[in-house]
Design an enzyme around this catalytic site. Structure first.
Site, mmCIF file in Angstrom:
data_model
loop_
_atom_site.group_PDB
_atom_site.id
_atom_site.type_symbol
_atom_site.label_atom_id
_atom_site.label_comp_id
_atom_site.label_asym_id
_atom_site.label_seq_id
_atom_site.Cartn_x
_atom_site.Cartn_y
_atom_site.Cartn_z
ATOM 1 N N LYS A 14 -2.593 22.122 23.882
ATOM 2 C CA LYS A 14 -1.863 22.641 22.693
ATOM 3 C C LYS A 14 -0.889 23.594 23.053
ATOM 4 O O LYS A 14 -1.158 24.648 23.679
ATOM 5 C CB LYS A 14 -3.265 23.122 21.909
ATOM 6 C CG LYS A 14 -2.870 23.550 20.505
ATOM 7 C CD LYS A 14 -3.093 22.138 19.731
ATOM 8 C CE LYS A 14 -3.377 22.255 18.223
ATOM 9 N NZ LYS A 14 -3.677 21.077 17.865
ATOM 10 N N THR A 59 -6.697 18.483 21.902
ATOM 11 C CA THR A 59 -5.967 19.753 21.864
ATOM 12 C C THR A 59 -6.324 20.971 20.940
ATOM 13 O O THR A 59 -6.260 22.006 21.136
ATOM 14 C CB THR A 59 -4.336 19.394 21.361
ATOM 15 O OG1 THR A 59 -4.199 18.734 20.144
ATOM 16 C CG2 THR A 59 -3.846 18.347 22.439
ATOM 17 N N ASP A 60 -7.045 20.403 19.630
ATOM 18 C CA ASP A 60 -7.705 21.282 18.921
ATOM 19 C C ASP A 60 -8.933 22.130 19.468
ATOM 20 O O ASP A 60 -9.060 22.915 19.114
ATOM 21 C CB ASP A 60 -8.248 20.520 17.607
ATOM 22 C CG ASP A 60 -8.519 21.257 16.602
ATOM 23 O OD1 ASP A 60 -7.600 22.278 16.107
ATOM 24 O OD2 ASP A 60 -9.658 21.396 15.971
ATOM 25 N N ARG A 178 34.127 48.735 35.260
ATOM 26 C CA ARG A 178 34.160 47.778 33.922
ATOM 27 C C ARG A 178 32.856 48.015 33.366
ATOM 28 O O ARG A 178 31.670 48.591 33.888
ATOM 29 C CB ARG A 178 34.240 46.246 34.261
ATOM 30 C CG ARG A 178 33.102 45.917 35.557
ATOM 31 C CD ARG A 178 33.283 44.219 35.919
ATOM 32 N NE ARG A 178 31.774 44.030 36.475
ATOM 33 C CZ ARG A 178 31.630 42.618 36.930
ATOM 34 N NH1 ARG A 178 32.091 41.677 36.562
ATOM 35 N NH2 ARG A 178 30.480 42.481 37.577
ATOM 36 N N GLN A 227 25.714 39.720 41.728
ATOM 37 C CA GLN A 227 24.885 39.393 42.975
ATOM 38 C C GLN A 227 24.243 40.400 43.711
ATOM 39 O O GLN A 227 23.160 40.406 44.130
ATOM 40 C CB GLN A 227 25.923 38.556 43.843
ATOM 41 C CG GLN A 227 26.400 37.129 43.120
ATOM 42 C CD GLN A 227 27.575 37.100 42.416
ATOM 43 O OE1 GLN A 227 28.165 38.336 42.027
ATOM 44 N NE2 GLN A 227 28.188 36.020 42.213
ATOM 45 N N HIS A 255 29.993 39.728 28.507
ATOM 46 C CA HIS A 255 31.487 40.468 28.474
ATOM 47 C C HIS A 255 31.640 41.183 27.479
ATOM 48 O O HIS A 255 31.385 40.971 26.247
ATOM 49 C CB HIS A 255 32.338 39.293 28.776
ATOM 50 C CG HIS A 255 32.164 38.445 29.936
ATOM 51 N ND1 HIS A 255 32.260 39.126 31.080
ATOM 52 C CD2 HIS A 255 32.192 37.081 30.049
ATOM 53 C CE1 HIS A 255 31.987 38.221 32.180
ATOM 54 N NE2 HIS A 255 31.799 36.676 31.463
#
Length: 298
Positions: A14, A59-60, A178, A227, A255
């Protein structure tokens, strides 16, 4: 099954089970809101091959299990609750071979009013999200990874990108100062789960992310590349948190380009370091996974 074929993967569960749990301690209340995915894999495939549903936990029913275990055991952290669910499915149903639980925690924090934390009122703070995944096969240890996502950060200086490959395809100039902005996604895998304070470790990793991105509040920390920022964050996490075996970090570029105001000689300016144009697409995407070198201990 026909011998020509084999299962690569299979399972059912689920998705997007939403739950709010309130812990009431007198007049002081605490909340945890989660969105949970469950997935079970059986030790047989008769449901797929023959349509025999006799071993299927609907699933229920899996959804209802989430609510009942929350009521009976409470909720401490995404990790503890995911481990509880895995353990329940494997112990209760002998034909469940593997259980996998994903948990996303909704970012609520207590409202502070007049310098005091409110007893029962909360503010949704979507600047960062706590996630976790637990996968466990019968007879094996739980594999637990935790993460943080959606952490958008920006600093206006102490970032550069220079001396990269200069060939016929390059158009980007060296940038010695920057704007550095990204949306950080990090996840880390635990080497143990017993007796671990998952909330404390998550808070510790969050602090490391802030420290290695922003640095000292007065002077900051210099980043020569995305990096390098990723690496020093990962190394710090492995150095300081022995319960972590590896950590993955992804930082896509968001950017902000300087607007060229020299095109407007009468009203513009030949130099501009105050007005920027946000550009989110296309964007660079930098990622790495750093783990412990087990061979170094041999």
């Amino acid at each position: 099954m026909n011998e020509e074929y084999q299962w690569i993967d299979r399972g059912y569960g689920k998705n997007n089970v939403k739950i709010l749990h309130v812990r009431r301690e007198g007049v002081v209340h605490s909340i945890k809101e989660y969105e949970i995915n469950t997935q079970l894999t059986l030790n047989n495939d008769k449901d797929y091959i023959y349509g025999d549903n006799s071993d299927i936990i609907a699933t229920d029913s899996q959804k209802n299990t989430v609510y009942i275990l929350a009521k009976n055991h409470g909720i401490v952290s995404p990790e503890d609750f995911a481990l509880l669910l895995c353990n329940h499915f494997l112990n209760k149903y002998p034909y469940v071979e593997k259980a996998k639980i994903d948990v996303d925690a909704y970012p609520w924090r207590r409202i502070v009013s007049e310098g005091k934390a409110h007893n029962h009122a909360f503010l949704f703070s979507p600047e960062i999200q706590h996630t976790c995944t637990v996968s466990q096969s019968r007879g094996g240890p739980p594999l637990l990874s935790t993460g943080l996502t959606g952490m958008r950060v920006l600093k206006t200086t102490q970032s550069a990108f220079t001396n990269f490959v200069d060939d016929e395809f390059r158009s980007l100039p060296d940038m010695k100062d920057r704007i550095f902005s990204t949306i950080i996604t990090a996840s880390w895998q635990y080497n143990i789960v017993d007796g671990v304070d998952f909330g404390k470790i998550w808070a510790n990793v969050y602090k490391l992310v802030i420290d290695k991105f922003a640095g000292n509040p007065d002077t900051g920390i210099f980043s020569p590349s995305v990096q390098n920022t990723i690496y020093i964050l990962q190394k710090a996490a492995l150095d300081e948190i022995p319960e972590i075996s590896k950590i993955s970090v992804t930082m896509p570029n968001k950017h902000y380009y300087t607007v060229d105001l020299s095109k407007f000689p009468e009203v513009g300016s030949p130099e501009n370091n105050e007005v920027f144009l946000p550009m989110d697409k296309p964007a660079g995407n930098i990622t790495a996974v750093l783990g412990r070198n087990t061979k170094s201990k041999l």
